[in-house]
Scaffold this motif. Structure first.
Motif, PDB file in Angstrom:
ATOM      1  N   LEU A   1      44.835  83.800  32.010  1.00  0.00           N
ATOM      2  CA  LEU A   1      46.147  83.188  32.210  1.00  0.00           C
ATOM      3  C   LEU A   1      47.222  84.054  31.580  1.00  0.00           C
ATOM      4  O   LEU A   1      47.090  84.499  30.432  1.00  0.00           O
ATOM      5  CB  LEU A   1      46.190  81.788  31.594  1.00  0.00           C
ATOM      6  N   GLU A   2      48.277  84.280  32.343  1.00  0.00           N
ATOM      7  CA  GLU A   2      49.444  84.982  31.815  1.00  0.00           C
ATOM      8  C   GLU A   2      50.698  84.461  32.506  1.00  0.00           C
ATOM      9  O   GLU A   2      50.629  83.597  33.383  1.00  0.00           O
ATOM     10  CB  GLU A   2      49.319  86.506  32.013  1.00  0.00           C
ATOM     11  N   TRP A   3      51.854  85.036  32.083  1.00  0.00           N
ATOM     12  CA  TRP A   3      53.153  84.572  32.568  1.00  0.00           C
ATOM     13  C   TRP A   3      53.927  85.701  33.238  1.00  0.00           C
ATOM     14  O   TRP A   3      54.115  86.774  32.665  1.00  0.00           O
ATOM     15  CB  TRP A   3      53.972  84.023  31.409  1.00  0.00           C
ATOM     16  N   GLY A   4      54.384  85.446  34.474  1.00  0.00           N
ATOM     17  CA  GLY A   4      55.307  86.334  35.160  1.00  0.00           C
ATOM     18  C   GLY A   4      54.733  87.682  35.541  1.00  0.00           C
ATOM     19  O   GLY A   4      53.542  87.963  35.344  1.00  0.00           O
ATOM     20  N   VAL A   5      55.595  88.514  36.097  1.00  0.00           N
ATOM     21  CA  VAL A   5      55.180  89.842  36.547  1.00  0.00           C
ATOM     22  C   VAL A   5      54.688  90.677  35.376  1.00  0.00           C
ATOM     23  O   VAL A   5      53.676  91.381  35.477  1.00  0.00           O
ATOM     24  CB  VAL A   5      56.335  90.543  37.278  1.00  0.00           C
ATOM     25  N   ALA A   6      55.386  90.603  34.243  1.00  0.00           N
ATOM     26  CA  ALA A   6      54.970  91.377  33.067  1.00  0.00           C
ATOM     27  C   ALA A   6      53.592  90.933  32.592  1.00  0.00           C
ATOM     28  O   ALA A   6      52.768  91.766  32.189  1.00  0.00           O
ATOM     29  CB  ALA A   6      55.994  91.225  31.946  1.00  0.00           C
ATOM     30  N   GLY A   7      53.327  89.641  32.629  1.00  0.00           N
ATOM     31  CA  GLY A   7      52.011  89.143  32.236  1.00  0.00           C
ATOM     32  C   GLY A   7      50.933  89.602  33.189  1.00  0.00           C
ATOM     33  O   GLY A   7      49.820  89.950  32.774  1.00  0.00           O
ATOM     34  N   LEU A   8      51.242  89.591  34.480  1.00  0.00           N
ATOM     35  CA  LEU A   8      50.294  90.090  35.478  1.00  0.00           C
ATOM     36  C   LEU A   8      49.917  91.533  35.172  1.00  0.00           C
ATOM     37  O   LEU A   8      48.746  91.921  35.261  1.00  0.00           O
ATOM     38  CB  LEU A   8      50.912  89.978  36.867  1.00  0.00           C
TER      39      LEU A   8
END
Length: 218
Positions: free
Chosen positions: A14-21
């Motif tokens: 699990l991550e957040w947003g484009v940066a997390g991807l």
């Protein structure tokens, strides 16, 4: 050396947003979760036979569509509260078909503030948690700590989904009639409401991104 933040040792991440991807290790499947409004609107549009083109969606979704556009995984799915169980079953089907463990990156889109920074969005955390919990129920349970926390948060709060989404910042923004509504309608789509988006497993359809268009996962 692998990054300590790439969650590569876990099947469900699990991550957040484009940066997390971009922080996560490459995955077989990316699930984009942008509950208000991208995920719910796309699910309903595909279910009704309305074509949704990624290039058009980017015009009214600065976060969810951007994540979908940035995803380079072989399979990119759109998920939320409305189709959480269906997303999990689609991934289980893929895993059974290949006979190999499928790695999954669940990306909560969050909200972009005026400076372009990701703001935590409770609806996306709950939507991601619903999908991860559904995966766990099917035995796909090798989850990262980040994913596990989202799943257990969803389990604890699932009885209050409508209240939480409607009372959240994003829900109140929708009630105020934000301009994005007009942009969605201009594309021929019916924008999802907070109450509608909070209906757990109301849809048995999973949109997949194929050649720049969202279509029913087969």
């Amino acid at each position: 050396m692998p990054s300590p933040f790439d969650q590569s040792t876990y099947q469900v991440r699990l991550e957040w947003g484009v940066a997390g991807l971009e922080r996560l290790a490459p995955a077989d499947v990316v699930v984009v979760v942008d509950v208000l409004r991208f995920s719910s609107t796309v699910v309903d549009a595909v279910a009704s036979g309305v074509e949704v083109v990624l290039a058009d969606a980017v015009r009214w979704s600065r976060n969810g569509a951007a994540v979908a556009a940035a995803a380079s995984a072989p399979t990119v799915l759109i998920g939320g509260i409305r189709n959480a169980a269906s997303v999990a079953r689609a991934i289980q089907f893929m895993q059974e078909k290949t006979g190999e463990r499928t790695s999954i990156a669940v990306i909560a889109a969050g909200e972009l503030d005026a400076d372009g920074l990701i703001r935590f969005a409770v609806e996306d955390h709950l939507g991601a948690g619903a999908i991860i919990a559904a995966l766990t129920d099917l035995g796909i349970d090798h989850t990262s700590p980040e994913a596990a926390v989202a799943a257990e948060g969803f389990r604890a709060l699932r009885g209050a989904l409508r209240h939480l989404l409607g009372a959240s910042g994003s829900g109140r923004e929708i009630d105020a009639g934000i301009p994005v509504t007009a942009r969605i309608e201009a594309s021929g789509l019916v924008p999802s409401t907070a109450e509608h988006a909070a209906e757990l497993d109301a849809a048995d359809l999973v949109p997949a991104l194929v050649d720049g268009r969202f279509t029913r996962f087969a």
